[in-house]
Structure formats: structure tokens, C-alpha cells
Design an enzyme around this catalytic site. Structure first.
Site: not given
Ligand code: PAF
Length: 279
Positions: A30-31, A36-37, A150, A185
Site C-alpha cells: 500500500m506504499g 521491510g517492503h 509482521k 518496520m
Molecule cells: O499488507 C499490505 O500492505 C496490504 O494488506 C496488502 C496485502 C497490500 C493488500 O492491500
């Protein structure tokens, strides 16, 4: 890195890269990206021929409208971060692209997952996650998709979605990335002051204390002690519980080694934070 905003742009990109045998990794987000991402993207880049990330703030999964309104947006920085780890494309659809007026909601019985921990406390949240991940998987058709542990309960929800609708998608759940202080994070950390971040780092210390105590004392006593530690710091606890790590079925005495998960949700400076530990 290609920036794709519409389904047509996404399909053109996919048709260019799709040759027999290529492996496509996918990291839905979700930006408001953080380390972590980025770990998820790096892992996907390592393990696949192409990686697509998505950025879509999915209103359907916010049971609290002010949480949605306050969700941090940092598109330019996100794009730079994705480029820096060689992500091949980012899909950034609008709401109309994701949920056109004629889209059909899917149904998925989540069983116990809807009735424990985050389920009852965030009514509609997991249904919102299921709707958006279904549409993303359907659009992107990845070989492998990456999620962070997480959001442990979300990982089990996505596993249920995969089992019901996307048996060919391989799921990889990656360990929580933590700051040196132990703070997990999270995009929500951006809403905390410095003091709030210090307070929030106490969560992992409590989880680790409970894990260490588990060899000496029973679950309910260890959790009681954990709640006492949080109370002493005046941290507002929503839950601090333990369950079976495979099913999230709550228990009374510790499960076998590596089958225990302790989950926590608290409010710090009005920001809801979750974390967990498996042992
Ligand atoms: O974990 C997230 O960021 C959101 O729940 C996801 C999996 C992108 C769905 O909107």
C-alpha cells in the site's frame, strides 16, 4: 522501472516479458515503503526473472475511516526505493481500475481467522484484503508472491485465498524486519514521535521476554507478566495473547516447539501497532 497505471499497461508489460518458463515475482503493497517492503522486493528480484510491485491504498480494508485518511502517501520516494533494488515495474492503479463498477465481490470463508485477534477487532478488514489481493493476483498472475510475517494473520488469510482460488501461485512469507531497537518496520511508525518510537520498541522486548519465559513458566502466567510490563509503561493494550502458529487457534498451555505464536496489538500516540513472535 516501468510505471503501470492501467490494466492495459499492465497487460502490455506482461505480454512483453512472458515467455515460456520465465518466473514472475510480485510484491503487493500500500506504499509508504520501508526496509521491510524492500526486503520483500530484494528477495523477489533474487528469486525471479522479473519483479512487479504494486502500490494501492485499499480503502476496503480500512475499518476505521480516519486511519484511511491518515495513511501516509510517499509515491515519489516509493518509486525511488523500488528502482534502487532493481524492481522491474510498479503497478499503481486507481480505485476505478481495481474495482470497476461491474466488479464482482468474491466470497471466501475464513473460518476461525475471522473470529480471532484482528478479525473481530477490525470488522471487514480481511474481507477487504481478500478482495484486493484476489484482483491483484488475477491481474498480475504471478508465479510467486511475497508478504511480510509482521501481518501474520494476513499471511494465513492469503494462504486461504491461494488454496481457494490460486493454487498455482507460490507464497513466500518473509521474516519481520526490525530496527535496532527491535521495533518492527511499519508504515504506521511514520505517525509516531521519537518518544512514541521508543515506547513502541518495548513491544518486541515484551514478546522476547515471554518467549524466554516460556521454557520456565506456563503460557497464561507469562502473558500476565507481559501485560503487567506494558501496564507499567502505560501502554494501551488491545490484546496480548498466544495461539497455535499454524491455525491461530488460541490455547491454554504452550504448544510444541515452533508452534507457538504470541500476538500483540496496542495503541501508542493513537496509532495502532501490531507485532508477533513465533517460538
Ligand atoms: O499488507 C499490505 O500492505 C496490504 O494488506 C496488502 C496485502 C497490500 C493488500 O492491500
Amino acid at each position: 522501472m516501468q510505471i503501470l497505471n492501467t490494466q492495459i499497461e499492465l497487460e502490455e508489460f506482461l505480454s512483453k516479458i512472458r515467455k515460456k518458463g520465465i518466473k514472475l515475482g510480485f510484491v503487493p503493497t500500500m506504499g509508504a515503503l520501508h526496509a521491510g517492503h524492500i526486503e520483500l522486493v530484494k528477495r523477489s528480484v533474487e528469486e525471479n526473472d522479473f519483479t512487479i510491485a504494486s502500490i494501492f491504498v485499499n480503502e476496503l480494508q480500512f475499518n476505521n475511516p480516519s486511519d484511511f485518511k491518515n495513511y501516509p502517501i510517499s509515491k515519489e520516494r516509493d518509486i525511488e526505493m523500488l528502482e534502487s533494488v532493481s524492481c522491474d515495474a510498479v503497478f499503481m492503479p486507481t480505485n476505478e481500475v481495481m474495482f470497476p463498477h461491474d466488479y464482482k465481490k468474491i466470497t471466501l470463508d475464513l473460518g476461525i481467522l475471522d473470529n480471532v485477534f484482528e478479525g473481530p477487532l477490525r470488522p471487514g478488514h480481511f474481507d477487504g484484503v481478500v478482495q484486493v489481493v484476489y484482483r491483484l493476483f488475477d491481474y498480475v498472475k504471478p508465479n510467486t508472491a511475497y508478504f511480510g510475517l509482521k501481518d501474520f494473520q494476513q499471511c494465513l488469510v492469503i494462504k486461504a485465498l491461494k488454496n481457494a482460488y490460486f493454487s498455482s501461485v507460490h507464497l513466500v512469507f518473509c521474516p519481520t524486519v526490525r530496527m535496532e531497537s527491535g521495533l518492527a518496520m511499519s508504515s504506521r511508525n511514520e505517525r509516531l514521535s521519537m518518544t512514541g518510537k521508543v515506547e513502541a520498541s518495548f513491544l518486541y522486548k515484551v514478546l522476547a521476554t515471554i518467549r524466554d519465559l516460556s521454557v520456565h513458566i506456563e503460557a497464561l502466567d507469562a502473558l500476565k507478566y507481559g501485560r503487567h510490563l506494558l501496564q507499567q509503561k502505560n501502554i494501551e493494550v488491545e490484546y496480548l495473547e498466544f495461539a497455535n502458529a499454524d491455525t491461530l487457534m488460541p490455547g491454554k498451555t504452550w504448544f510444541k516447539k515452533n508452534k507457538n505464536i504470541v500476538l500483540i496489538a496496542v495503541y501508542i500516540e493513537g496509532v495502532r501497532l501490531i507485532d508477533n513472535i513465533v517460538f
